[in-house]
Motif scaffolding. Sequence first.
Motif, PDB file in Angstrom:
ATOM      1  N   PRO A   1       0.781  -1.238   0.000  1.00 21.85           N
ATOM      2  CA  PRO A   1       0.000   0.000   0.000  1.00 21.85           C
ATOM      3  C   PRO A   1       0.817   1.294   0.000  1.00 21.85           C
ATOM      4  CG  PRO A   1       0.091  -0.863   2.213  1.00 21.85           C
ATOM      5  CD  PRO A   1       0.803  -1.855   1.332  1.00 21.85           C
ATOM      6  N   ALA A   2       2.138   1.236  -0.207  1.00 24.40           N
ATOM      7  CA  ALA A   2       2.898   2.474  -0.385  1.00 24.40           C
ATOM      8  C   ALA A   2       2.392   3.172  -1.651  1.00 24.40           C
ATOM      9  CB  ALA A   2       4.387   2.170  -0.502  1.00 24.40           C
ATOM     10  N   PRO A   3       2.417   4.498  -1.685  1.00 27.44           N
ATOM     11  CA  PRO A   3       1.830   5.237  -2.816  1.00 27.44           C
ATOM     12  C   PRO A   3       2.715   5.333  -4.048  1.00 27.44           C
ATOM     13  CG  PRO A   3       2.712   6.777  -1.214  1.00 27.44           C
ATOM     14  CD  PRO A   3       2.867   5.406  -0.613  1.00 27.44           C
TER      15      PRO A   3
ATOM     16  N   ILE B   1      -1.339  13.605  -9.929  1.00 28.70           N
ATOM     17  CA  ILE B   1      -2.062  12.449  -9.412  1.00 28.70           C
ATOM     18  C   ILE B   1      -3.474  12.830  -8.982  1.00 28.70           C
ATOM     19  CG2 ILE B   1      -1.153  12.778  -7.073  1.00 28.70           C
ATOM     20  CD1 ILE B   1      -1.993   9.418  -8.800  1.00 28.70           C
ATOM     21  N   ARG B   2      -3.667  14.087  -8.586  1.00 27.29           N
ATOM     22  CA  ARG B   2      -5.001  14.535  -8.169  1.00 27.29           C
ATOM     23  C   ARG B   2      -5.981  14.595  -9.334  1.00 27.29           C
ATOM     24  NH1 ARG B   2      -2.867  19.819  -5.086  1.00 27.29           N
ATOM     25  NH2 ARG B   2      -1.627  19.785  -7.016  1.00 27.29           N
ATOM     26  N   GLN B   3      -5.447  14.548 -10.558  1.00 26.34           N
ATOM     27  CA  GLN B   3      -6.292  14.546 -11.753  1.00 26.34           C
ATOM     28  C   GLN B   3      -6.441  13.142 -12.344  1.00 26.34           C
ATOM     29  OE1 GLN B   3      -4.011  17.727 -13.916  1.00 26.34           O
ATOM     30  NE2 GLN B   3      -6.052  18.627 -14.153  1.00 26.34           N
ATOM     31  N   CYS B   4      -6.071  12.131 -11.543  1.00 22.24           N
ATOM     32  CA  CYS B   4      -6.098  10.752 -12.025  1.00 22.24           C
ATOM     33  C   CYS B   4      -7.213   9.939 -11.371  1.00 22.24           C
ATOM     34  CB  CYS B   4      -4.768  10.059 -11.739  1.00 22.24           C
ATOM     35  SG  CYS B   4      -3.369  10.723 -12.670  1.00 22.24           S
ATOM     36  N   VAL B   5      -7.821   9.088 -12.177  1.00 19.25           N
ATOM     37  CA  VAL B   5      -8.745   8.071 -11.681  1.00 19.25           C
ATOM     38  C   VAL B   5      -7.961   6.768 -11.586  1.00 19.25           C
ATOM     39  CG1 VAL B   5     -10.838   6.749 -12.145  1.00 19.25           C
ATOM     40  CG2 VAL B   5     -10.719   9.169 -12.793  1.00 19.25           C
ATOM     41  N   VAL B   6      -8.039   6.114 -10.434  1.00 11.75           N
ATOM     42  CA  VAL B   6      -7.374   4.825 -10.243  1.00 11.75           C
ATOM     43  C   VAL B   6      -8.430   3.730 -10.207  1.00 11.75           C
ATOM     44  CG1 VAL B   6      -6.079   3.386  -8.621  1.00 11.75           C
ATOM     45  CG2 VAL B   6      -5.352   5.750  -9.063  1.00 11.75           C
ATOM     46  N   VAL B   7      -8.201   2.659 -10.962  1.00  8.13           N
ATOM     47  CA  VAL B   7      -9.110   1.519 -10.988  1.00  8.13           C
ATOM     48  C   VAL B   7      -8.396   0.334 -10.349  1.00  8.13           C
ATOM     49  CG1 VAL B   7     -10.594   0.057 -12.399  1.00  8.13           C
ATOM     50  CG2 VAL B   7     -10.126   2.418 -13.113  1.00  8.13           C
TER      51      VAL B   7
ATOM     52  N   LYS C   1      -3.330   7.090  -0.468  1.00  9.15           N
ATOM     53  CA  LYS C   1      -2.120   7.738   0.046  1.00  9.15           C
ATOM     54  C   LYS C   1      -1.476   8.639  -1.004  1.00  9.15           C
ATOM     55  CE  LYS C   1      -0.668   4.247   3.461  1.00  9.15           C
ATOM     56  NZ  LYS C   1       0.390   3.259   3.788  1.00  9.15           N
ATOM     57  N   ALA C   2      -1.547   8.206  -2.262  1.00 10.51           N
ATOM     58  CA  ALA C   2      -0.936   8.985  -3.341  1.00 10.51           C
ATOM     59  C   ALA C   2      -1.699  10.285  -3.596  1.00 10.51           C
ATOM     60  CB  ALA C   2      -0.881   8.157  -4.619  1.00 10.51           C
TER      61      ALA C   2
END
Length: 222
Positions: A149-151, A165-171, A183-184
Amino acid sequence: MKYAAVLFDFNGVILWDRQWHEIAWDDLSELVMGRKLTREEHEQYVHGRTPGESLEFIVGHKPTEAEQDELLTRKELLYQKICLQSKDFHLSPGAEKLFNELKEHGIKRTIATSSPLVNIDFYYQHLGLAKWFPRDDIVYDDRTFPGKPAPDIYLRAADKLGVDIRQCVVVEDAKSGMIAATKAGAGKIIAVLHKDNHSAADGLDIAKFVENLGQISIDDVA
């Protein structure tokens, strides 16, 4: 556009292979520890983790590079054999449709996976990923950063694409991966939940839950 890019985990998201990895890890665990891993151990030490971190738990110490290479080669060769023998070795439901839509709309995308290079080569050979994901953009386990779980993995993926990263969607499908994305500072997290990981998102702040990639629309990521 609210979001600039989509960062996909691979195993359990783009390829539904959780059980195949578990079979291969259990084979190695029986060789080293004399028993299979428990369900809790798979969730805590395997899914979302780098192979080196999983191996460290199984052998009970930090393995030497030679030991790691030998044992992980055994594990990955068995895993790849299982993949090739399975009728389900193909992109997960809805994946191709979503990837095509992202490409058509010009939305940046990449894969951020704990898989090692030997499996990245394998996936590119058999699953046609190059149509949607430039190889040089992929972030994989090269043993230079800590696993989820490290970012780090998601920060690297965003950097590869040149986006915040604030403009990213993570799936994601693994709890450790969802924690890593949180965390990221990812702008949005979409959890892929099915029968093998139905409780992975418990206690986490997740924007949307889907059963497969076909339930993700352009409106969710743009």
